[in-house]
Design a protein around this motif. Sequence first.
Motif, PDB file in Angstrom:
ATOM      1  N   ILE A 103       0.828  -1.210   0.000  1.00 14.67           N
ATOM      2  CA  ILE A 103       0.000   0.000   0.000  1.00 14.67           C
ATOM      3  C   ILE A 103       0.863   1.261   0.000  1.00 14.67           C
ATOM      4  CG2 ILE A 103      -1.613   1.352   1.415  1.00 14.67           C
ATOM      5  CD1 ILE A 103      -2.906  -1.313   2.188  1.00 14.67           C
ATOM      6  N   ASN A 104       1.934   1.252   0.768  1.00 17.25           N
ATOM      7  CA  ASN A 104       2.804   2.428   0.863  1.00 17.25           C
ATOM      8  C   ASN A 104       4.061   2.310   0.011  1.00 17.25           C
ATOM      9  OD1 ASN A 104       1.121   3.868   2.657  1.00 17.25           O
ATOM     10  ND2 ASN A 104       1.883   2.651   4.350  1.00 17.25           N
ATOM     11  N   ASP A 105       4.096   1.296  -0.864  1.00 17.83           N
ATOM     12  CA  ASP A 105       5.235   1.093  -1.762  1.00 17.83           C
ATOM     13  C   ASP A 105       6.552   1.014  -0.971  1.00 17.83           C
ATOM     14  OD1 ASP A 105       6.466   0.697  -4.224  1.00 17.83           O
ATOM     15  OD2 ASP A 105       6.760   2.842  -4.575  1.00 17.83           O
ATOM     16  N   LEU A 106       6.566   0.093   0.004  1.00 21.25           N
ATOM     17  CA  LEU A 106       7.726  -0.082   0.882  1.00 21.25           C
ATOM     18  C   LEU A 106       8.257  -1.501   0.760  1.00 21.25           C
ATOM     19  CD1 LEU A 106       6.246   1.623   4.067  1.00 21.25           C
ATOM     20  CD2 LEU A 106       7.965   2.579   2.515  1.00 21.25           C
ATOM     21  N   PRO A 107       9.475  -1.735   1.231  1.00 16.21           N
ATOM     22  CA  PRO A 107       9.979  -3.110   1.297  1.00 16.21           C
ATOM     23  C   PRO A 107       9.098  -3.930   2.249  1.00 16.21           C
ATOM     24  CG  PRO A 107      11.760  -1.533   1.633  1.00 16.21           C
ATOM     25  CD  PRO A 107      10.477  -0.756   1.650  1.00 16.21           C
ATOM     26  N   PRO A 108       9.071  -5.247   2.100  1.00 15.40           N
ATOM     27  CA  PRO A 108       8.236  -6.081   2.973  1.00 15.40           C
ATOM     28  C   PRO A 108       8.545  -5.865   4.452  1.00 15.40           C
ATOM     29  CG  PRO A 108       9.099  -7.373   1.153  1.00 15.40           C
ATOM     30  CD  PRO A 108       9.783  -6.029   1.082  1.00 15.40           C
ATOM     31  N   TYR A 109       7.491  -5.915   5.252  1.00 17.33           N
ATOM     32  CA  TYR A 109       7.650  -5.808   6.692  1.00 17.33           C
ATOM     33  C   TYR A 109       8.212  -7.117   7.233  1.00 17.33           C
ATOM     34  CZ  TYR A 109       4.385  -1.856   6.160  1.00 17.33           C
ATOM     35  OH  TYR A 109       3.759  -0.695   5.785  1.00 17.33           O
ATOM     36  N   LYS A 110       8.882  -7.020   8.369  1.00 16.89           N
ATOM     37  CA  LYS A 110       9.501  -8.193   8.998  1.00 16.89           C
ATOM     38  C   LYS A 110       8.595  -8.872  10.018  1.00 16.89           C
ATOM     39  CE  LYS A 110      14.145  -6.245   8.526  1.00 16.89           C
ATOM     40  NZ  LYS A 110      13.893  -4.959   7.924  1.00 16.89           N
ATOM     41  N   SER A 111       7.612  -8.132  10.524  1.00 13.71           N
ATOM     42  CA  SER A 111       6.720  -8.637  11.575  1.00 13.71           C
ATOM     43  C   SER A 111       5.521  -7.700  11.671  1.00 13.71           C
ATOM     44  CB  SER A 111       7.446  -8.668  12.919  1.00 13.71           C
ATOM     45  OG  SER A 111       7.740  -7.340  13.347  1.00 13.71           O
ATOM     46  N   ALA A 112       4.550  -8.083  12.476  1.00 14.53           N
ATOM     47  CA  ALA A 112       3.410  -7.197  12.721  1.00 14.53           C
ATOM     48  C   ALA A 112       3.876  -5.920  13.430  1.00 14.53           C
ATOM     49  CB  ALA A 112       2.346  -7.905  13.544  1.00 14.53           C
ATOM     50  N   GLU A 113       4.802  -6.047  14.359  1.00 15.35           N
ATOM     51  CA  GLU A 113       5.315  -4.858  15.050  1.00 15.35           C
ATOM     52  C   GLU A 113       6.034  -3.926  14.095  1.00 15.35           C
ATOM     53  OE1 GLU A 113       6.591  -5.287  19.409  1.00 15.35           O
ATOM     54  OE2 GLU A 113       6.906  -7.292  18.550  1.00 15.35           O
ATOM     55  N   ASP A 114       6.723  -4.486  13.104  1.00 16.78           N
ATOM     56  CA  ASP A 114       7.363  -3.667  12.073  1.00 16.78           C
ATOM     57  C   ASP A 114       6.290  -2.904  11.303  1.00 16.78           C
ATOM     58  OD1 ASP A 114       9.507  -2.666  10.512  1.00 16.78           O
ATOM     59  OD2 ASP A 114       9.247  -4.276   9.036  1.00 16.78           O
ATOM     60  N   GLY A 115       5.166  -3.549  11.037  1.00 11.94           N
ATOM     61  CA  GLY A 115       4.052  -2.864  10.392  1.00 11.94           C
ATOM     62  C   GLY A 115       3.504  -1.733  11.253  1.00 11.94           C
ATOM     63  N   ILE A 116       3.348  -1.979  12.547  1.00  3.59           N
ATOM     64  CA  ILE A 116       2.875  -0.945  13.471  1.00  3.59           C
ATOM     65  C   ILE A 116       3.838   0.242  13.478  1.00  3.59           C
ATOM     66  CG2 ILE A 116       2.461  -0.406  15.927  1.00  3.59           C
ATOM     67  CD1 ILE A 116       1.393  -3.311  16.203  1.00  3.59           C
ATOM     68  N   ALA A 117       5.130  -0.034  13.422  1.00  2.15           N
ATOM     69  CA  ALA A 117       6.135   1.043  13.407  1.00  2.15           C
ATOM     70  C   ALA A 117       5.986   1.925  12.173  1.00  2.15           C
ATOM     71  CB  ALA A 117       7.542   0.448  13.457  1.00  2.15           C
ATOM     72  N   LYS A 118       5.356   1.402  11.143  1.00  6.61           N
ATOM     73  CA  LYS A 118       5.201   2.139   9.885  1.00  6.61           C
ATOM     74  C   LYS A 118       3.803   2.729   9.717  1.00  6.61           C
ATOM     75  CE  LYS A 118       9.020  -0.185   7.678  1.00  6.61           C
ATOM     76  NZ  LYS A 118       9.548  -0.978   8.784  1.00  6.61           N
ATOM     77  N   PHE A 119       3.047   2.811  10.799  1.00  7.14           N
ATOM     78  CA  PHE A 119       1.770   3.531  10.772  1.00  7.14           C
ATOM     79  C   PHE A 119       2.077   5.026  10.612  1.00  7.14           C
ATOM     80  CE2 PHE A 119      -1.046   0.410  13.452  1.00  7.14           C
ATOM     81  CZ  PHE A 119      -0.925  -0.546  12.467  1.00  7.14           C
TER      82      PHE A 119
END
Length: 188
Positions: A103-119
């Motif tokens: 969605i944000n054209d970023l490299p794959p996240y490493k974990s759910a917490e990594d996703g939260i860090a990118k909110f």
Amino acid sequence: MMLKSEHDISQLIQQCNDMMEILKAVQLLNLPDWWVCAGFVRSKIWDTLHEFQESTPLSDIDVIYFDVMQTDEHLEKELEQELRRISPTYPWSVKNQARMHVINDLPPYKSAEDGIAKFPETATSLGVRLDTPGNVVLTAPHGIQDVINLIVRPTPLFKSTKHLAAVYNQRVKSKNWQSRWQRLVTET
């Protein structure tokens, strides 16, 4: 109520029957690396700091998890249906963070917490889940200082990336949080 630490926030949630009901419902799904996050946590904190007697209604309950083996969006819809079956009164939204980087054209996240860090906002980059004994566990990749000090600012990613900075600014404008929580200070 004073909120000064992650422990204070965890206790606040642990003492809220509705929030615990939601966490227990999600726990029943046995999702890998799951969290209930964003407005679910942030709004409770802001409501408490504003001494509201009634909780702010949420447009959705953000449930995230991380599973690189099953990234089909259809599965997320099935999980939402299962949550509606378990607890039909809540507006469930389920997202696998293993696919959300697109969605944000970023490299794959490493974990759910990594996703939260990118909110988008530091005050929204929060998640809670239950551990095995049933205690509330909080993750706050950017800390809790902004949320408990009523500051809305972009996460480092949304501040440093031009197209994401525009997303942050539009989001702050459309959410209009200050109309509900007047003591907020918003950084643009």
